[in-house]
Design a protein around this motif. Sequence first.
Motif, PDB file in Angstrom:
ATOM      1  N   LEU A 184     -26.496 -48.089 -10.362  1.00  0.00           N
ATOM      2  CA  LEU A 184     -26.343 -46.641 -10.417  1.00  0.00           C
ATOM      3  C   LEU A 184     -26.028 -46.131  -9.011  1.00  0.00           C
ATOM      4  O   LEU A 184     -26.674 -46.519  -8.039  1.00  0.00           O
ATOM      5  CB  LEU A 184     -27.627 -45.992 -10.937  1.00  0.00           C
ATOM      6  N   HIS A 185     -25.024 -45.256  -8.933  1.00  0.00           N
ATOM      7  CA  HIS A 185     -24.565 -44.750  -7.646  1.00  0.00           C
ATOM      8  C   HIS A 185     -24.867 -43.254  -7.523  1.00  0.00           C
ATOM      9  O   HIS A 185     -25.054 -42.563  -8.541  1.00  0.00           O
ATOM     10  CB  HIS A 185     -23.068 -44.990  -7.492  1.00  0.00           C
ATOM     11  N   PRO A 186     -24.895 -42.734  -6.302  1.00  0.00           N
ATOM     12  CA  PRO A 186     -25.109 -41.293  -6.128  1.00  0.00           C
ATOM     13  C   PRO A 186     -24.116 -40.475  -6.935  1.00  0.00           C
ATOM     14  O   PRO A 186     -22.910 -40.718  -6.899  1.00  0.00           O
ATOM     15  CB  PRO A 186     -24.909 -41.100  -4.616  1.00  0.00           C
ATOM     16  N   GLY A 187     -24.641 -39.515  -7.691  1.00  0.00           N
ATOM     17  CA  GLY A 187     -23.810 -38.665  -8.533  1.00  0.00           C
ATOM     18  C   GLY A 187     -23.655 -39.142  -9.951  1.00  0.00           C
ATOM     19  O   GLY A 187     -23.168 -38.382 -10.806  1.00  0.00           O
ATOM     20  N   ASP A 188     -24.050 -40.384 -10.256  1.00  0.00           N
ATOM     21  CA  ASP A 188     -24.055 -40.822 -11.654  1.00  0.00           C
ATOM     22  C   ASP A 188     -25.052 -39.980 -12.445  1.00  0.00           C
ATOM     23  O   ASP A 188     -26.098 -39.560 -11.926  1.00  0.00           O
ATOM     24  CB  ASP A 188     -24.444 -42.297 -11.765  1.00  0.00           C
ATOM     25  N   VAL A 189     -24.746 -39.746 -13.718  1.00  0.00           N
ATOM     26  CA  VAL A 189     -25.584 -38.911 -14.587  1.00  0.00           C
ATOM     27  C   VAL A 189     -26.131 -39.753 -15.726  1.00  0.00           C
ATOM     28  O   VAL A 189     -25.378 -40.477 -16.388  1.00  0.00           O
ATOM     29  CB  VAL A 189     -24.773 -37.725 -15.154  1.00  0.00           C
ATOM     30  N   ILE A 190     -27.432 -39.638 -15.954  1.00  0.00           N
ATOM     31  CA  ILE A 190     -28.062 -40.259 -17.121  1.00  0.00           C
ATOM     32  C   ILE A 190     -28.471 -39.151 -18.081  1.00  0.00           C
ATOM     33  O   ILE A 190     -29.258 -38.261 -17.723  1.00  0.00           O
ATOM     34  CB  ILE A 190     -29.296 -41.089 -16.739  1.00  0.00           C
ATOM     35  N   ALA A 191     -27.924 -39.170 -19.295  1.00  0.00           N
ATOM     36  CA  ALA A 191     -28.364 -38.267 -20.363  1.00  0.00           C
ATOM     37  C   ALA A 191     -29.506 -38.958 -21.094  1.00  0.00           C
ATOM     38  O   ALA A 191     -29.335 -40.050 -21.642  1.00  0.00           O
ATOM     39  CB  ALA A 191     -27.206 -37.977 -21.312  1.00  0.00           C
ATOM     40  N   THR A 192     -30.681 -38.348 -21.092  1.00  0.00           N
ATOM     41  CA  THR A 192     -31.909 -39.065 -21.430  1.00  0.00           C
ATOM     42  C   THR A 192     -32.191 -39.190 -22.916  1.00  0.00           C
ATOM     43  O   THR A 192     -33.160 -39.850 -23.307  1.00  0.00           O
ATOM     44  CB  THR A 192     -33.110 -38.395 -20.743  1.00  0.00           C
ATOM     45  N   GLY A 193     -31.372 -38.595 -23.761  1.00  0.00           N
ATOM     46  CA  GLY A 193     -31.590 -38.692 -25.198  1.00  0.00           C
ATOM     47  C   GLY A 193     -31.920 -37.353 -25.813  1.00  0.00           C
ATOM     48  O   GLY A 193     -32.309 -36.405 -25.125  1.00  0.00           O
ATOM     49  N   SER A 209     -14.184 -37.981 -18.178  1.00  0.00           N
ATOM     50  CA  SER A 209     -13.196 -36.952 -18.512  1.00  0.00           C
ATOM     51  C   SER A 209     -13.665 -36.017 -19.619  1.00  0.00           C
ATOM     52  O   SER A 209     -12.983 -35.041 -19.938  1.00  0.00           O
ATOM     53  CB  SER A 209     -11.877 -37.611 -18.930  1.00  0.00           C
ATOM     54  N   SER A 210     -14.840 -36.289 -20.191  1.00  0.00           N
ATOM     55  CA  SER A 210     -15.370 -35.438 -21.270  1.00  0.00           C
ATOM     56  C   SER A 210     -16.178 -34.254 -20.745  1.00  0.00           C
ATOM     57  O   SER A 210     -16.652 -33.433 -21.524  1.00  0.00           O
ATOM     58  CB  SER A 210     -16.238 -36.272 -22.224  1.00  0.00           C
ATOM     59  N   VAL A 211     -16.331 -34.141 -19.429  1.00  0.00           N
ATOM     60  CA  VAL A 211     -17.177 -33.096 -18.845  1.00  0.00           C
ATOM     61  C   VAL A 211     -16.488 -31.739 -18.869  1.00  0.00           C
ATOM     62  O   VAL A 211     -15.311 -31.610 -18.528  1.00  0.00           O
ATOM     63  CB  VAL A 211     -17.563 -33.470 -17.396  1.00  0.00           C
ATOM     64  N   ILE A 212     -17.247 -30.718 -19.263  1.00  0.00           N
ATOM     65  CA  ILE A 212     -16.851 -29.314 -19.099  1.00  0.00           C
ATOM     66  C   ILE A 212     -18.038 -28.553 -18.527  1.00  0.00           C
ATOM     67  O   ILE A 212     -19.160 -29.072 -18.463  1.00  0.00           O
ATOM     68  CB  ILE A 212     -16.374 -28.657 -20.409  1.00  0.00           C
ATOM     69  N   GLY A 213     -17.799 -27.322 -18.129  1.00  0.00           N
ATOM     70  CA  GLY A 213     -18.845 -26.516 -17.514  1.00  0.00           C
ATOM     71  C   GLY A 213     -19.292 -25.354 -18.368  1.00  0.00           C
ATOM     72  O   GLY A 213     -18.829 -25.171 -19.506  1.00  0.00           O
ATOM     73  N   PRO A 214     -20.204 -24.544 -17.844  1.00  0.00           N
ATOM     74  CA  PRO A 214     -20.715 -23.383 -18.572  1.00  0.00           C
ATOM     75  C   PRO A 214     -19.587 -22.442 -18.982  1.00  0.00           C
ATOM     76  O   PRO A 214     -18.611 -22.250 -18.248  1.00  0.00           O
ATOM     77  CB  PRO A 214     -21.631 -22.703 -17.547  1.00  0.00           C
ATOM     78  N   GLY A 267     -15.426 -33.226  -6.648  1.00  0.00           N
ATOM     79  CA  GLY A 267     -16.051 -31.965  -6.340  1.00  0.00           C
ATOM     80  C   GLY A 267     -16.930 -31.976  -5.101  1.00  0.00           C
ATOM     81  O   GLY A 267     -17.387 -33.014  -4.614  1.00  0.00           O
ATOM     82  N   ALA A 268     -17.190 -30.765  -4.599  1.00  0.00           N
ATOM     83  CA  ALA A 268     -17.944 -30.597  -3.367  1.00  0.00           C
ATOM     84  C   ALA A 268     -19.399 -31.035  -3.510  1.00  0.00           C
ATOM     85  O   ALA A 268     -19.998 -31.539  -2.553  1.00  0.00           O
ATOM     86  CB  ALA A 268     -17.877 -29.137  -2.920  1.00  0.00           C
ATOM     87  N   LEU A 269     -19.974 -30.852  -4.678  1.00  0.00           N
ATOM     88  CA  LEU A 269     -21.377 -31.235  -4.850  1.00  0.00           C
ATOM     89  C   LEU A 269     -21.519 -32.755  -4.871  1.00  0.00           C
ATOM     90  O   LEU A 269     -22.488 -33.307  -4.324  1.00  0.00           O
ATOM     91  CB  LEU A 269     -21.946 -30.605  -6.123  1.00  0.00           C
ATOM     92  N   PRO A 304     -21.182 -28.700 -12.411  1.00  0.00           N
ATOM     93  CA  PRO A 304     -21.566 -29.054 -11.043  1.00  0.00           C
ATOM     94  C   PRO A 304     -21.005 -30.400 -10.592  1.00  0.00           C
ATOM     95  O   PRO A 304     -20.783 -30.619  -9.406  1.00  0.00           O
ATOM     96  CB  PRO A 304     -23.097 -29.067 -11.090  1.00  0.00           C
ATOM     97  N   LEU A 305     -20.790 -31.302 -11.538  1.00  0.00           N
ATOM     98  CA  LEU A 305     -20.149 -32.594 -11.267  1.00  0.00           C
ATOM     99  C   LEU A 305     -18.980 -32.742 -12.230  1.00  0.00           C
ATOM    100  O   LEU A 305     -19.135 -33.264 -13.332  1.00  0.00           O
ATOM    101  CB  LEU A 305     -21.151 -33.743 -11.442  1.00  0.00           C
ATOM    102  N   PRO A 306     -17.787 -32.264 -11.856  1.00  0.00           N
ATOM    103  CA  PRO A 306     -16.667 -32.273 -12.801  1.00  0.00           C
ATOM    104  C   PRO A 306     -16.157 -33.668 -13.138  1.00  0.00           C
ATOM    105  O   PRO A 306     -15.531 -33.856 -14.177  1.00  0.00           O
ATOM    106  CB  PRO A 306     -15.588 -31.460 -12.077  1.00  0.00           C
ATOM    107  N   ARG A 307     -16.418 -34.642 -12.260  1.00  0.00           N
ATOM    108  CA  ARG A 307     -15.975 -35.998 -12.549  1.00  0.00           C
ATOM    109  C   ARG A 307     -17.007 -36.993 -11.996  1.00  0.00           C
ATOM    110  O   ARG A 307     -16.754 -37.664 -10.986  1.00  0.00           O
ATOM    111  CB  ARG A 307     -14.594 -36.272 -11.961  1.00  0.00           C
ATOM    112  N   PRO A 308     -18.168 -37.080 -12.640  1.00  0.00           N
ATOM    113  CA  PRO A 308     -19.177 -38.039 -12.151  1.00  0.00           C
ATOM    114  C   PRO A 308     -18.667 -39.466 -12.258  1.00  0.00           C
ATOM    115  O   PRO A 308     -17.815 -39.770 -13.100  1.00  0.00           O
ATOM    116  CB  PRO A 308     -20.368 -37.801 -13.081  1.00  0.00           C
ATOM    117  N   GLY A 309     -19.185 -40.339 -11.404  1.00  0.00           N
ATOM    118  CA  GLY A 309     -18.744 -41.734 -11.439  1.00  0.00           C
ATOM    119  C   GLY A 309     -18.917 -42.349 -12.807  1.00  0.00           C
ATOM    120  O   GLY A 309     -18.026 -43.008 -13.325  1.00  0.00           O
ATOM    121  N   LYS A 310     -20.084 -42.157 -13.398  1.00  0.00           N
ATOM    122  CA  LYS A 310     -20.297 -42.565 -14.789  1.00  0.00           C
ATOM    123  C   LYS A 310     -21.368 -41.703 -15.415  1.00  0.00           C
ATOM    124  O   LYS A 310     -22.210 -41.126 -14.729  1.00  0.00           O
ATOM    125  CB  LYS A 310     -20.641 -44.053 -14.899  1.00  0.00           C
ATOM    126  N   ILE A 311     -21.292 -41.630 -16.738  1.00  0.00           N
ATOM    127  CA  ILE A 311     -22.283 -40.918 -17.542  1.00  0.00           C
ATOM    128  C   ILE A 311     -22.911 -41.948 -18.467  1.00  0.00           C
ATOM    129  O   ILE A 311     -22.215 -42.580 -19.268  1.00  0.00           O
ATOM    130  CB  ILE A 311     -21.642 -39.794 -18.372  1.00  0.00           C
TER     131      ILE A 311
END
Length: 288
Positions: free
Chosen positions: A234-243, A109-114, A36-38, A71-78
């Motif tokens: 951790l790389h740019p665009g990686d997402v951490i779900a904080t709990g 691959s588990s990501v979906i959007g609003p 994705g562009a973002l 916003p990040l349809p395929r982040p490097g890792k979650i």
Amino acid sequence: MRLALFDKGRLGIVDGDSVVDVTDQLAGGEAAGPAGALQRHIEDVARGAAARFDLTDRPRVPLSEVTLEAPLPRPGKIVGAPVNYLDHNAEMEYTTSVADLGVFLKANSSVIGPGQDILLPYSDKRTDQEGELGVVMGRTARHVGADEALDHVFGYTCVLDITVRSGEDRSTRKSFDTFTPLGPWIVTADEIPDPDTLDLRCDVGGATRQRTNTADLIFGVRELIAYTSSVMTLHPGDVIATGTPAGVGPLGHGDRVVLEIEKVGRLEVGVDGSRAAAYDRRPGRRTG
């Protein structure tokens, strides 16, 4: 800034109740890959090569007239943080927390959007909502200290960490397709100086199930980045779900799930159980 993807991958800046399309201002042109562009913009920022978006005299489109996407349809890792609120620790009767368990990974691959639907996989296993603050990395982080951790953050978003209550490993139970709703946009880090002071609320079917403040995290955002970066780069665009806090509960067909986080935004998705199957019919089940 609030940065969003909309209408088949366009990059926009959300300004009040409108969005301004800035796709054509991306460094190097409009083309963006499946991430994705973002994601591309985040990587450009990390390299010091990002475009400076100019909104002067650009048309604004009402948010109500566009389709927002993850916003990040395929982040490097979650990366997920299990049992990172004391009240959730008590609720689930765990004897351990993130300090003992470490972190886990979810499939990107588990990501979906609003506005999309969580698909329930099983008709006879409980699937729960878990509302969480998402941290989006903006710089490569390896063995960073807590004091410098926020310097590596690009921004924040809302994350729903959907979970099947079955016997498999966490990464399996949380990685079904559609199990990571993300969005509705990313709020850049300059808008949120302290991510450990944010109110969070998650409603299901119009009833509030979860209400907390990120001040109650066991590992705050700084500590969580420091810990995670000691395990994996951790790389740019990686997402951490904080709990997630207390109040997790079962989802049913037709439910609407709404996660609101102060200064970040409001993420709403549906729930579809029409294709759920019996747990004993899953592939690979031992029959004798």
